[in-house]
Motif scaffolding. Structure first.
Motif, short mmCIF file in Angstrom:
data_model
loop_
_atom_site.label_atom_id
_atom_site.label_comp_id
_atom_site.label_asym_id
_atom_site.label_seq_id
_atom_site.Cartn_x
_atom_site.Cartn_y
_atom_site.Cartn_z
N ALA A 84 53.20 128.44 55.90
CA ALA A 84 53.74 128.00 57.18
C ALA A 84 52.67 127.41 58.10
O ALA A 84 52.99 126.60 58.98
CB ALA A 84 54.42 129.18 57.89
N GLY A 85 51.43 127.79 57.91
CA GLY A 85 50.37 127.30 58.81
C GLY A 85 49.55 126.17 58.24
O GLY A 85 48.40 125.96 58.67
N ARG A 86 50.12 125.41 57.30
CA ARG A 86 49.34 124.33 56.69
C ARG A 86 48.90 123.29 57.72
O ARG A 86 47.79 122.74 57.62
CB ARG A 86 50.17 123.65 55.59
N ARG A 87 49.76 123.02 58.68
CA ARG A 87 49.39 122.02 59.69
C ARG A 87 48.17 122.49 60.47
O ARG A 87 47.27 121.70 60.77
CB ARG A 87 50.56 121.75 60.62
N THR A 88 48.13 123.77 60.82
CA THR A 88 46.98 124.33 61.53
C THR A 88 45.72 124.20 60.68
O THR A 88 44.65 123.85 61.18
CB THR A 88 47.23 125.80 61.89
N ALA A 89 45.85 124.48 59.38
CA ALA A 89 44.69 124.40 58.48
C ALA A 89 44.18 122.97 58.39
O ALA A 89 42.96 122.73 58.43
CB ALA A 89 45.08 124.93 57.10
N VAL A 90 45.09 122.01 58.27
CA VAL A 90 44.67 120.62 58.15
C VAL A 90 44.05 120.13 59.46
O VAL A 90 43.07 119.38 59.46
CB VAL A 90 45.85 119.73 57.73
N LEU A 421 42.37 112.63 65.69
CA LEU A 421 42.63 113.04 64.31
C LEU A 421 43.69 114.12 64.22
O LEU A 421 44.53 114.12 63.32
CB LEU A 421 41.32 113.52 63.65
N SER A 422 43.66 115.08 65.14
CA SER A 422 44.66 116.14 65.12
C SER A 422 46.06 115.57 65.31
O SER A 422 47.03 116.02 64.68
CB SER A 422 44.36 117.19 66.21
#
Length: 535
Positions: A84-90, A421-422
């Motif tokens: 679920a937190g892939r966006r945070t990781a990227v 970038l974010s």
């Protein structure tokens, strides 16, 4: 009342203080230490896999529970980041500051993990362990420490490599003549409905003078939904216009021209424009890209926000770092040759399915155009990009990441600042779900030698969903009511559902252009290989 000698001497099978549990040590003189030693080694290994277990087994309940709780929280956080937190990781992976903190966190975690392993073993090891047992135990502990340190070192290297890549490609000290700083740095896209990115493929390299941008594509991304449309312009487009407000419009009031027809094409603007008028736009780290941003934006009627240039000179290194790519070949593809001078190719890539190509071979496949059209080459370049995506599996990316990052830093340049970038990460997740359409302005839609730019702009607006009247083409003919739209694969390893093409779209369907066509391939083989320089 005196104390007897026997009362002063502790029982031989009672473990001394701090020696750990003594299960199995029931013999006189501690002669049955081996079972306790084996149990100590086993629990040490288990404690290295699940920190805290060794402390609990040694009777250090509070320390063990705290350690185990921290470990479980870390595992839960890692699972969340991977799901679920892939966006945070990227987002963290494109932030140099957070990458720096990640390196510090990895070092701290590895250090604490090693301490847990060593402390657990010391608590569990029987005091009367023999010499060979000490040697075996030390070897096991060293192996466990190595198992903790090795991936931590790899993680630190990856994080530092990523940080170096971000700092190199998205350098904050780059100058741009076409980027206006956003009013709100915390929300750089603001109320923009679309972000338009110019994608350039530079055909520079050994034996070539300067860089010619033979691939020119604009990715128009809807910020609210991620719906993306790619607009591909042919390399031989002439008289590229410039905005009236730009100083380039005064230099080229009728569109870009060169010393000869070939030097005035779209693919020559990047090199020849700044070479002829080096200070026309003011300070810039990449004046050729700024010229194209203004010109291509005017041609399509879209304001270009950023550019990304991939120089094909280092393209082969990227393919080799991935271990090669696999493509289908449906006709003879020339290797070398110069059409304008009548120099025949050195050889040909023969038709055939699932051909594995090294970097130089893949570059030949993407570049070859002797006896073929520019549009066929554009299709093959898309196939090569698709093959690169297919080859970029997670195992390959991790094992070759340092090499891939070094190659990327050499062949990619952009004016996208780190500050956005974010936001691009958020857009990428939307694009993945929304899909991508491709609009190709080939010679079935426009005449590159006499381009009707008002018609091109009208087709762009229709492709983006604007309600416009059918434009009138050259000679008073009615242009298509929709842009030539085809579905193209998204540049991501995750399959997506393409956005539907507009009703009544015209143009070739290139969704299967990369598939093997046995009929076409056999027809090409039956016709025979075209002549080469060697005869």
């Amino acid at each position: 009342m005196g104390v007897t000698r026997d009362e002063q001497t502790p029982a031989p099978d009672r473990p001394p203080a701090g020696a750990g549990p003594a299960e199995g040590s029931t013999g006189v003189g501690g002669r049955h230490v081996a079972p306790s030693f084996g149990r100590a080694v086993g629990l040490t290994v288990l404690g290295a896999v699940v920190p805290g277990v060794a402390f609990l087994a040694a009777g250090r309940r509070r320390l063990g529970l705290v350690t185990l709780t921290v470990f479980l929280l870390v595992v839960a956080g890692a699972v969340w980041l991977a799901t679920a937190g892939r966006r945070t990781a990227v987002r963290a992976s494109v932030d140099p500051t957070q990458l720096t903190w990640l390196v510090a966190a990895i070092v701290a975690a590895a250090t604490l993990w090693v301490i847990v392993v060593l402390a657990g073993y010391r608590m569990l090891l029987p005091r009367r362990a023999r010499g060979w047992q000490h040697a075996v135990g030390t070897l096991v502990v060293l192996l466990l420490v190595g198992a903790v340190v090795a991936p931590s070192v790899a993680g630190v290297r990856l994080a530092n490599t990523q940080r170096g890549l971000i700092d190199s490609v998205f350098a904050d000290d780059r100058q741009s003549a076409t980027i206006v700083p956003p009013p709100d740095a915390a929300d750089p896209f603001g109320d923009k409905e679309r972000v338009n990115v110019l994608l350039l493929g530079g055909d520079g390299g050994a034996g070539r003078e300067g860089v010619r941008t033979d691939t020119v594509i604009v990715a128009s991304i809807e910020t609210a939904t991620g719906r993306t449309t790619l607009f591909s312009l042919p390399r031989n487009l002439e008289n590229l216009p410039f905005p009236a407000s730009s100083p380039l419009a005064a230099l080229y009031p009728r569109g870009f021209v060169g010393a000869s027809e070939s030097e005035g094409l779209l693919n020559a603007v990047y090199r020849n424009g700044p070479a002829t008028y080096p200070d026309a736009l003011g300070p810039s780290s990449d004046p050729g890209a700024d010229w194209l941003k203004l010109g291509v934006g005017e041609a399509l009627g879209l304001p270009i926000d950023y550019f990304v240039l991939v120089n094909l000179d280092g393209f082969s290194q990227l393919v080799d770092a991935l271990g090669g790519i696999t493509v289908n070949v449906n006709y003879y593809v020339p290797v070398g040759g110069e059409p304008t001078r009548g120099i025949l190719p050195d050889s040909y890539i023969a038709p055939g399915p699932d051909q594995t190509m090294s970097g130089p071979r893949a570059l030949d496949f993407a570049r070859g155009r002797f006896g073929l059209s520019d549009y066929q080459r554009m299709d093959r370049q898309r196939c090569v990009l698709d093959a690169i995506v297919a080859a970029a599996d997670p195992v390959t990316l991790l094992s070759q990441y340092q090499r891939l990052a070094a190659t990327t830093a050499q062949i990619v340049s952009t004016d996208i600042p780190q500050a956005v970038l974010s936001d691009f990460v958020d857009l990428a997740f939307l694009v993945k779900d929304a899909g991508i359409r491709s609009v190709v302005f080939d010679d079935t839609v426009i005449d590159p030698a006499y381009p009707d730019y008002p018609r091109i702009r009208s087709l762009v607006q229709q492709a983006l969903g604007a309600d416009t009247a059918a434009p009138t083409g050259p000679g008073g003919t009615t242009a298509p009511t929709t842009a030539p739209t085809t579905t193209a694969p998204t540049p991501a390893a995750v399959p997506t559902t393409p956005a539907p093409a507009p009703t009544g779209a015209v143009g070739d369907d290139v969704s299967n252009v990369c598939a093997y066509d046995p009929v076409a391939a056999q027809a090409a083989i039956a016709a025979g290989q075209p002549p080469t320089r060697g005869g």
